[in-house]
Design a protein around this motif. Structure first.
Motif, PDB file in Angstrom:
ATOM      1  N   GLY A   1       0.813  -1.200   0.000  1.00  0.00           N
ATOM      2  CA  GLY A   1       0.000   0.000   0.000  1.00  0.00           C
ATOM      3  C   GLY A   1       0.849   1.253   0.000  1.00  0.00           C
ATOM      4  O   GLY A   1       1.967   1.270   0.502  1.00  0.00           O
ATOM      5  N   ILE A   2       0.269   2.316  -0.587  1.00  0.00           N
ATOM      6  CA  ILE A   2       0.900   3.638  -0.601  1.00  0.00           C
ATOM      7  C   ILE A   2      -0.203   4.652  -0.356  1.00  0.00           C
ATOM      8  O   ILE A   2      -1.296   4.529  -0.910  1.00  0.00           O
ATOM      9  N   GLU A   3       0.105   5.660   0.446  1.00  0.00           N
ATOM     10  CA  GLU A   3      -0.842   6.750   0.621  1.00  0.00           C
ATOM     11  C   GLU A   3      -0.479   7.826  -0.393  1.00  0.00           C
ATOM     12  O   GLU A   3       0.663   8.274  -0.451  1.00  0.00           O
ATOM     13  N   MET A   4      -1.463   8.241  -1.198  1.00  0.00           N
ATOM     14  CA  MET A   4      -1.215   9.180  -2.286  1.00  0.00           C
ATOM     15  C   MET A   4      -2.210  10.335  -2.252  1.00  0.00           C
ATOM     16  O   MET A   4      -3.311  10.189  -1.727  1.00  0.00           O
ATOM     17  N   ASP A   5      -1.817  11.445  -2.858  1.00  0.00           N
ATOM     18  CA  ASP A   5      -2.744  12.550  -3.090  1.00  0.00           C
ATOM     19  C   ASP A   5      -3.403  12.304  -4.436  1.00  0.00           C
ATOM     20  O   ASP A   5      -2.723  12.244  -5.464  1.00  0.00           O
ATOM     21  N   VAL A   6      -4.717  12.134  -4.425  1.00  0.00           N
ATOM     22  CA  VAL A   6      -5.463  11.899  -5.660  1.00  0.00           C
ATOM     23  C   VAL A   6      -6.637  12.864  -5.717  1.00  0.00           C
ATOM     24  O   VAL A   6      -7.047  13.438  -4.706  1.00  0.00           O
ATOM     25  N   SER A   7      -7.175  12.994  -6.889  1.00  0.00           N
ATOM     26  CA  SER A   7      -8.334  13.844  -7.074  1.00  0.00           C
ATOM     27  C   SER A   7      -9.523  13.285  -6.301  1.00  0.00           C
ATOM     28  O   SER A   7      -9.709  12.073  -6.218  1.00  0.00           O
ATOM     29  N   GLU A   8     -10.319  14.177  -5.737  1.00  0.00           N
ATOM     30  CA  GLU A   8     -11.510  13.766  -5.007  1.00  0.00           C
ATOM     31  C   GLU A   8     -12.491  13.020  -5.926  1.00  0.00           C
ATOM     32  O   GLU A   8     -13.301  12.225  -5.488  1.00  0.00           O
ATOM     33  N   CYS A   9     -12.381  13.272  -7.225  1.00  0.00           N
ATOM     34  CA  CYS A   9     -13.275  12.665  -8.212  1.00  0.00           C
ATOM     35  C   CYS A   9     -12.817  11.271  -8.645  1.00  0.00           C
ATOM     36  O   CYS A   9     -13.520  10.579  -9.354  1.00  0.00           O
ATOM     37  N   SER A  10     -11.636  10.896  -8.249  1.00  0.00           N
ATOM     38  CA  SER A  10     -11.040   9.663  -8.751  1.00  0.00           C
ATOM     39  C   SER A  10     -11.608   8.427  -8.067  1.00  0.00           C
ATOM     40  O   SER A  10     -11.852   8.420  -6.871  1.00  0.00           O
ATOM     41  N   ASP A  11     -11.793   7.377  -8.863  1.00  0.00           N
ATOM     42  CA  ASP A  11     -12.231   6.081  -8.342  1.00  0.00           C
ATOM     43  C   ASP A  11     -11.058   5.110  -8.228  1.00  0.00           C
ATOM     44  O   ASP A  11     -11.217   3.911  -8.383  1.00  0.00           O
TER      45      ASP A  11
ATOM     46  N   ASN B   1      -6.187   0.898  -6.939  1.00  0.00           N
ATOM     47  CA  ASN B   1      -4.896   0.226  -6.896  1.00  0.00           C
ATOM     48  C   ASN B   1      -3.898   0.899  -7.826  1.00  0.00           C
ATOM     49  O   ASN B   1      -4.268   1.741  -8.632  1.00  0.00           O
ATOM     50  N   PHE B   2      -2.649   0.494  -7.691  1.00  0.00           N
ATOM     51  CA  PHE B   2      -1.597   0.994  -8.564  1.00  0.00           C
ATOM     52  C   PHE B   2      -0.909  -0.192  -9.221  1.00  0.00           C
ATOM     53  O   PHE B   2      -0.951  -1.309  -8.727  1.00  0.00           O
TER      54      PHE B   2
ATOM     55  N   GLU C   1      13.551   2.411  -5.525  1.00  0.00           N
ATOM     56  CA  GLU C   1      12.859   3.268  -6.496  1.00  0.00           C
ATOM     57  C   GLU C   1      12.023   2.407  -7.436  1.00  0.00           C
ATOM     58  O   GLU C   1      12.516   1.875  -8.411  1.00  0.00           O
ATOM     59  N   ILE C   2      10.749   2.268  -7.114  1.00  0.00           N
ATOM     60  CA  ILE C   2       9.827   1.542  -7.988  1.00  0.00           C
ATOM     61  C   ILE C   2       8.883   2.562  -8.594  1.00  0.00           C
ATOM     62  O   ILE C   2       8.254   3.331  -7.866  1.00  0.00           O
ATOM     63  N   PRO C   3       8.785   2.580  -9.917  1.00  0.00           N
ATOM     64  CA  PRO C   3       7.813   3.510 -10.504  1.00  0.00           C
ATOM     65  C   PRO C   3       6.393   3.061 -10.178  1.00  0.00           C
ATOM     66  O   PRO C   3       6.065   1.886 -10.269  1.00  0.00           O
ATOM     67  N   VAL C   4       5.591   4.000  -9.745  1.00  0.00           N
ATOM     68  CA  VAL C   4       4.205   3.709  -9.400  1.00  0.00           C
ATOM     69  C   VAL C   4       3.319   4.338 -10.456  1.00  0.00           C
ATOM     70  O   VAL C   4       3.309   5.551 -10.628  1.00  0.00           O
ATOM     71  N   GLU C   5       2.622   3.480 -11.181  1.00  0.00           N
ATOM     72  CA  GLU C   5       1.716   3.964 -12.221  1.00  0.00           C
ATOM     73  C   GLU C   5       0.285   3.801 -11.746  1.00  0.00           C
ATOM     74  O   GLU C   5      -0.115   2.734 -11.313  1.00  0.00           O
ATOM     75  N   VAL C   6      -0.458   4.908 -11.842  1.00  0.00           N
ATOM     76  CA  VAL C   6      -1.836   4.917 -11.377  1.00  0.00           C
ATOM     77  C   VAL C   6      -2.733   5.301 -12.541  1.00  0.00           C
ATOM     78  O   VAL C   6      -2.504   6.301 -13.203  1.00  0.00           O
TER      79      VAL C   6
END
Length: 159
Positions: free
Chosen positions: A54-64, A67-68, A94-99
């Motif tokens: 798990g990772i805690e991320m800043d995402v748009s409030e509109c986003s559903d 997972n990454f 350093e792992i790239p995280v794609e969302v």
């Protein structure tokens, strides 16, 4: 004489396996060690453990987003006692995280919220409540798990 040799052979082998403790390294800078210690349960052969990161991320409030993108090939299995005893797992620093995000219509995308997202690929292991399983992960990551009860009978597939 044979009994004496047998006695010392048994004593030597017991000593060899009872005294060895796994040698886990210290985490590198920017990494942390997390030990997955499962609760003791009865009939542990009937359970599997699903592990995700798990990772805690800043995402748009509109986003559903849930997972990454995560590739299990990034998770390296090593051993505390060579060649194959006491496994531990290491993720690269350093792992790239794609969302991938899908936004809801008619929503303000500029508002950001913190949200915990989990890795997309599941890792299943046999249940083991006897010893902790160490994970070396980036500092901002977490290790999440859940238990699955397994039906022990195999079913025949019909045409």
């Amino acid at each position: 004489m044979k009994n004496l040799i047998l006695f010392f052979s048994i004593l030597y082998s017991l000593n060899m396996y009872s005294q060895e403790k796994p040698n886990y390294p210290e985490p590198e800078k920017g990494m942390k060690r997390v030990d997955l210690k499962l609760p003791k349960i009865e009939n542990n052969k009937e359970y599997k453990v699903e592990i995700r990161f798990g990772i805690e991320m800043d995402v748009s409030e509109c986003s559903d987003i849930n997972n990454f993108s995560f590739n299990r090939k990034n998770l390296e299995e090593r051993y505390g006692i060579s060649p194959s005893r006491f496994p531990y797992y290491v993720l690269p620093k350093e792992i790239p995280v794609e969302v991938l995000t899908f936004n809801k219509p008619n929503c303000d995308e500029t508002k950001k919220v913190k949200k915990k997202v989990l890795s997309s690929q599941n890792i299943f292991r046999e249940y083991n409540g006897y010893y902790a399983i160490p994970f070396y992960i980036p500092e901002k990551w977490t290790v999440e798990y859940r238990l699955w009860k397994v039906d022990s009978e195999f079913k025949n597939v019909e045409k």
